[in-house]
Design an enzyme around this catalytic site. Structure first.
Site, short mmCIF file in Angstrom:
data_model
loop_
_atom_site.label_atom_id
_atom_site.label_comp_id
_atom_site.label_asym_id
_atom_site.label_seq_id
_atom_site.Cartn_x
_atom_site.Cartn_y
_atom_site.Cartn_z
CB CYS A 233 8.58 15.78 15.31
SG CYS A 233 10.28 15.28 15.61
CE LYS B 28 5.14 -13.54 -9.62
NZ LYS B 28 6.26 -12.74 -9.09
#
Length: 645
Positions: free
Chosen positions: A174, A73
């Site tokens: 969990c 770029k």
């Protein structure tokens, strides 16, 4: 293009042609900024960007064309600008600004630095380098139609890190593994699954049921028999997910039954989890395909491909096809190869879309389109070329004030989506003074960290506390014990033997003080250790006094919450390991109060509004404080994201 009214004074014009400026980032804002700088009269410009050009950049990063895809770029931007301003002297670096080559002396070569970065770590780093070099920094960013520009000057304004930024949204392990209740939980699980199967394994991204879930409170020995695998040939064992997958040859059917049937049956044996929740319903490959429902092919008559929601059968076929493709990619790369998840890689995106939707179905949630999943998984905020152009123009105007020695006139400027009550889209705010308690720009930076010295290892101190939390690049740590004990050295291999040892092994206890130095950043931080035997679950340490958590609760009505449970369909983008963008606050006045005391309002003018955190996917609490430091995000797809806390 921003039009400046009238010619510049000769003294200022001469200053522009002689001064050296550094542009960090050559994406959406960077392209517009480079164009504005040369057309305004800046002659000596250096630009640095590590990224290469992607097809998705071409709709707004106008210095790039199709034949540039895959190229640097920074280099292509330089070449494109020189075509319409050949007299400019532009130097391009295809590199990371965090490379040690770009040290304080490098930054001292410039009169001004302008940021257009794509991650908080680099943003923090440039902030510190400019403070160390005593060079003014202009921060900027956009998110859709919203934008912001601000100025940072050592000793005169808040630095980028003066106010704590919201940490990335995380979910308890969990919840991800056992009890998902929102689509984003399933999407995070699917991204973890991709890494466990095809990428770099991470123990913190386990996807199998969590038997240590305290809510389950069950006895595995009594119920293990009920969790037997459905297919003996799958040979399901509690082993590494990747090892098991390799043992099956990445068989899509065995993977499907393990993930969506056997593991779910295993979860069902944790009886207490389902007393107040709707229990998941396992899926069996044979049963799904016996029904013969659906296809993984999209129907043009039903609208855009990415916005269609397939059936369970369709997603199971998509799962099979994506696994086969990814398996082939792994094989092509050779033994021990790893794939990197990228939202722009079709097979990877297909895999996450299919796996996430199958899990959503199992846990009774409405399934999502590929577009929705990609938005949540990739944190996509639409990039608007016009917004980039406006913000780039404002950057140059602030730069002219600085070079004209008119620093008192510098402002933080917010670009709103809609006019405020005074019919203004652009709202200036006075710059704030430095935070005397900032752990970066204070005269003697100091923090207190609460942790358990018997459980925290040196590696955690180095990687998660000093590097990740406090933004250091290569820290050296010395214990203030009267002996000058070196705990961590930035010299490779020098203190590697310490990494696995606990802090207590070095005599560190409650009240101990550690001096952390980063030579590259010219930055020293004093860390006070506050020992605590028990921290909240899944929390390794806490920074005392640091907390976006201390912000007042949001005033957004309950129905406007951005992340939904169960079957509601308005879930917002969420976690990503890469991008970071904070909340956006919209100023409700065109007067010039301090940016820290300005209130914020919703588009209606009466309610505060949240814009989803582009990096973390979470919406942080609104405060009356407006951080003047933006966190512009310039990634390949969704660049130029403004970040305000």
């Amino acid at each position: 293009m921003v039009q400046l009214v009238g010619p510049l004074r000769k003294e200022l014009a001469d200053s522009l042609s002689s001064c050296r400026v550094l542009v960090v980032g050559a994406g959406g804002i960077g392209c517009e900024l480079l164009k504005n700088l040369v057309l305004t009269g800046f002659k000596n410009i250096e630009v640095i960007d590590l990224d290469t050009i992607d097809v998705s950049n071409l709709n707004r990063q106008f210095l790039f064309q199709k034949n540039h895809v895959g190229k640097s770029k920074a280099q292509v931007a330089k070449e494109s600008v020189l075509r319409f301003c050949p007299s400019a002297n532009i130097t391009a670096y295809h590199d990371s600004v965090m490379n040690p080559d770009y040290n304080v002396e490098f930054f001292r070569n410039f009169q001004l630095v302008m940021n257009a970065l794509d991650n908080r770590a680099a943003r923090n780093h440039v902030n510190r380098m400019c403070l160390a070099a005593d060079i003014p920094l202009i921060e900027s960013g956009t998110a859709g139609y919203l934008g912001q520009v601000t100025v940072i000057k050592k000793g005169m304004t808040e630095c980028y890190e003066c106010q704590p930024k919201p940490t990335q949204k995380t979910f308890p392990g969990c919840t991800i593994r056992n009890t998902p209740s929102e689509p984003i939980h399933c999407i995070v699980w699917a991204k973890y699954l991709f890494n466990q199967l095809f990428g770099e394994e991470d123990a913190d991204q386990e996807v199998s049921p969590d038997t240590a879930d305290p809510e389950a409170a069950w006895n595995p020995e009594e119920t293990a028999a009920r969790a037997s695998a459905s297919d003996q040939d799958g040979d399901i064992k509690r082993v590494s997910t990747k090892d098991w997958a390799r043992s099956t040859g990445y068989d899509p059917v065995k993977l499907f039954n393990k993930l969506f049937k056997d593991d779910i049956m295993y979860l069902l044996t944790m009886d207490k989890l389902w007393k107040k929740r709707k229990a998941p319903v396992p899926l069996d490959w044979a049963e799904v395909h016996q029904l013969g429902e659906g296809s993984c092919h999209y129907c043009p008559c039903l609208g855009l491909k990415d916005q269609q929601v397939l059936s369970v059968g369709g997603y199971s076929q998509l799962f099979q096809r994506s696994v086969e493709t990814l398996r082939a990619q792994l094989k092509e790369k050779g033994d021990s190869a790893e794939l990197v998840w990228d939202k722009d890689d079709p097979p990877a995106m297909d895999f996450v879309t299919a796996a996430a939707n199958l899990r959503m179905h199992i846990f009774s949630m409405n399934m999502k389109s590929r577009f929705d999943v990609k938005s949540m998984a990739g944190n996509i905020i639409p990039a608007i070329a016009t917004t980039n152009a406006v913000i780039a123009g404002l950057i140059v105007l602030e730069a002219l004030k600085i070079l004209n020695s008119d620093f008192q006139q510098c402002r933080t400027i917010f670009l709103n989506k809609q006019p405020n009550p005074r019919k203004k889209l652009l709202v200036p705010c006075a710059l704030d003074r430095p935070n005397p308690n900032c752990y970066v720009c204070a005269s003697k930076p100091e923090v207190t960290v609460k942790l358990c010295v018997h459980k925290t290892i040196v590696q955690t101190l180095q990687d998660k506390i000093l590097k990740e939390k406090f933004g250091m690049v290569a820290p050296d740590v010395q214990i203030e014990d009267g002996k000058g004990t070196i705990l961590i050295s930035s010299e490779e291999g020098e203190t590697e033997a310490n990494n696995g040892k606990f802090l207590s092994d070095f005599g560190i206890r409650n009240g101990s003080r550690l001096q952390a130095d980063d030579f590259l950043q010219d930055y020293t931080l004093l860390v006070n250790v506050l020992h605590c035997e028990e921290l909240p679950r899944d929390v390794e340490f806490e920074v005392v006094g640091d907390a976006p958590e201390k912000a007042p609760p949001p005033s957004v009505p309950e129905e406007e919450k951005s992340i939904t449970n169960g079957n509601k369909d308005s879930a917002q983008p969420s976690t990503s390991t890469k991008a970071e963008d904070d909340d956006i606050l919209i100023v409700d006045s065109d007067e010039e109060p301090s940016s820290s005391t300005t209130d914020v309002s919703m588009e209606t003018g009466s309610l505060k509004r949240k814009l989803q955190d582009a990096e973390t996917g979470e919406t942080a609490s609104k405060r009356k404080r407006l951080d003047q430091q933006p966190a512009a995000e310039d990634d390949d797809d969704d660049d130029d994201i403004i970040a305000l806390d």
